[in-house]
Design an enzyme around this catalytic site. Structure first.
Site, PDB file in Angstrom:
ATOM      1  N   ASP A  28       5.754  -4.628  10.521  1.00 27.57           N
ATOM      2  CA  ASP A  28       4.768  -5.383   9.757  1.00 27.57           C
ATOM      3  C   ASP A  28       5.179  -6.828   9.538  1.00 27.57           C
ATOM      4  OD1 ASP A  28       6.861  -4.625   8.075  1.00 27.57           O
ATOM      5  OD2 ASP A  28       5.652  -3.226   6.929  1.00 27.57           O
ATOM      6  N   ASN A  65       5.804   4.388  -3.703  1.00 23.47           N
ATOM      7  CA  ASN A  65       4.514   5.089  -3.692  1.00 23.47           C
ATOM      8  C   ASN A  65       4.294   5.872  -2.394  1.00 23.47           C
ATOM      9  OD1 ASN A  65       4.050   3.093  -1.841  1.00 23.47           O
ATOM     10  ND2 ASN A  65       2.391   2.075  -2.954  1.00 23.47           N
ATOM     11  N   HIS A 105       4.639   4.649   0.676  1.00 30.76           N
ATOM     12  CA  HIS A 105       4.162   3.909   1.845  1.00 30.76           C
ATOM     13  C   HIS A 105       5.210   3.877   2.959  1.00 30.76           C
ATOM     14  CE1 HIS A 105       5.500  -0.282   0.126  1.00 30.76           C
ATOM     15  NE2 HIS A 105       6.398   0.132   0.987  1.00 30.76           N
ATOM     16  N   GLU A 130      -0.434   1.922   2.647  1.00 28.00           N
ATOM     17  CA  GLU A 130      -0.424   2.267   1.230  1.00 28.00           C
ATOM     18  C   GLU A 130      -1.165   3.594   1.006  1.00 28.00           C
ATOM     19  OE1 GLU A 130       1.470   0.632  -0.559  1.00 28.00           O
ATOM     20  OE2 GLU A 130       1.259  -1.536  -0.421  1.00 28.00           O
TER      21      GLU A 130
HETATM   22  C1  F6R Z   1       9.371  -2.801   5.788  1.00 29.45           C
HETATM   23  C2  F6R Z   1       8.334  -1.855   5.388  1.00 29.45           C
HETATM   24  C3  F6R Z   1       8.325  -1.145   4.080  1.00 29.45           C
HETATM   25  C4  F6R Z   1       9.715  -0.848   3.509  1.00 29.45           C
HETATM   26  C5  F6R Z   1       9.596  -0.163   2.153  1.00 29.45           C
HETATM   27  C6  F6R Z   1      10.941   0.053   1.509  1.00 29.45           C
HETATM   28  O1  F6R Z   1       9.131  -3.312   7.083  1.00 29.45           O
HETATM   29  O2  F6R Z   1       7.437  -1.687   6.145  1.00 29.45           O
HETATM   30  O3  F6R Z   1       7.631   0.072   4.230  1.00 29.45           O
HETATM   31  O4  F6R Z   1      10.427  -0.040   4.395  1.00 29.45           O
HETATM   32  O5  F6R Z   1       8.815  -0.966   1.295  1.00 29.45           O
HETATM   33  O6  F6R Z   1      11.516  -1.187   1.203  1.00 29.45           O
HETATM   34  P1  F6R Z   1      13.012  -1.320   0.703  1.00 29.45           P
HETATM   35  O7  F6R Z   1      13.888  -0.917   1.835  1.00 29.45           O
HETATM   36  O8  F6R Z   1      13.170  -2.794   0.369  1.00 29.45           O
HETATM   37  O9  F6R Z   1      13.149  -0.427  -0.476  1.00 29.45           O
END
Ligand code: F6R
Length: 241
Positions: free
Chosen positions: A67, A135, A137, A142
């Site tokens: 992303d 959550n 994701h 989401e």
């Molecule tokens: C990152 C992404 C997100 C993260 C998730 C966890 O490219 O797509 O899904 O993997 O938000 O983030 P952290 O590792 O910062 O807890």
């Protein structure tokens, strides 16, 4: 899902790196799906160490990131382009043309999505690295995202913007939209490696393991994938038996 519980973040990162080193040793032109966020930073550091020790080369590796924030240029310090350069790409021998990340600027978001989705159609990702949001994701899919979605523009959930504001000077600077691989794209990877560290992830991991498969909890779709490895540290695993 195969679940590995590591003692701590260091061991989690080490185990994850061993899986990727194994893949690259077997297949030097492997295609990796990569994630940003805090969780894979230790993994990327280990991969840089292995590269420096000449255990592996990225010369033939191709990468596809999950992303990018919409509206941030690749030079913006909070963009995922920038993150990937600083955390991994600047330190290894990957060819710039082998790096694929959705563009966050340069065209209307729908055009950027279509462009990235076309690339993903022929990507054949061998292993996709994932983190998980509190959550549930994965990527920026989401809760409520249909499982059959391909690359799309997402309006970030308030809690995701809140969780990510630590990287910006204020919540107002956190972009409201992102371009993300859809769940369908993620599920096309041959193997998936999901990493979670820290006690804040424990409820999400509990729900991932014991909860039903539901679009309300996007990561639950991984139970439908034939080859998923989940690596947790003890804190992230603290709510599972
Ligand atoms: C990152 C992404 C997100 C993260 C998730 C966890 O490219 O797509 O899904 O993997 O938000 O983030 P952290 O590792 O910062 O807890």
């Amino acid at each position: 899902m195969r679940i590995i519980i590591a003692q701590d973040y260091q061991e989690l990162s080490d185990r994850a790196s061993r899986i990727i080193v194994g893949l690259i040793t077997e297949k030097p032109d492997a295609v990796l799906g990569l994630a940003t966020g805090s969780t894979p930073i230790g993994l990327y550091q280990k991969l840089i160490e292995k590269y420096r020790e000449k255990v592996l080369s990225f010369e033939k590796i191709k990468t596809f990131n999950l992303d990018e924030y919409y509206g941030l240029s690749p030079e913006h310090p909070q963009s995922y382009h920038y993150f990937m350069r600083k955390q991994l790409f600047d330190h290894v021998d990957i060819k710039p043309e082998s790096i694929n990340i959705p563009r966050g600027v340069g065209a209307e978001p729908e055009v950027l999505c279509q462009e990235y989705n076309e690339k993903l159609k022929t990507a054949n990702i061998d292993l996709q690295v994932l983190g998980i949001g509190n959550n549930g994701h994965i990527g920026f899919n989401e809760p409520g995202t249909p499982f059959d979605r391909e690359t799309f523009v997402v309006e970030l959930a308030a809690e995701t913007r809140e969780a990510n504001k630590r990287f910006f000077s204020s919540i107002d600077e956190v972009p409201r939209h992102a371009i993300t691989m859809g769940i369908k794209n993620i599920m096309e990877a041959k193997k998936i490696l999901l990493l979670a560290s820290g006690v804040s992830k424990a409820p999400a991991i509990k729900r991932l393991i014991y909860g039903p498969i539901s679009e309300e909890f996007p990561a639950s779709v991984l139970k439908n994938h034939p080859d998923v490895t989940v690596i947790l540290d003890r804190e992230a695993a603290s709510m599972i038996k």
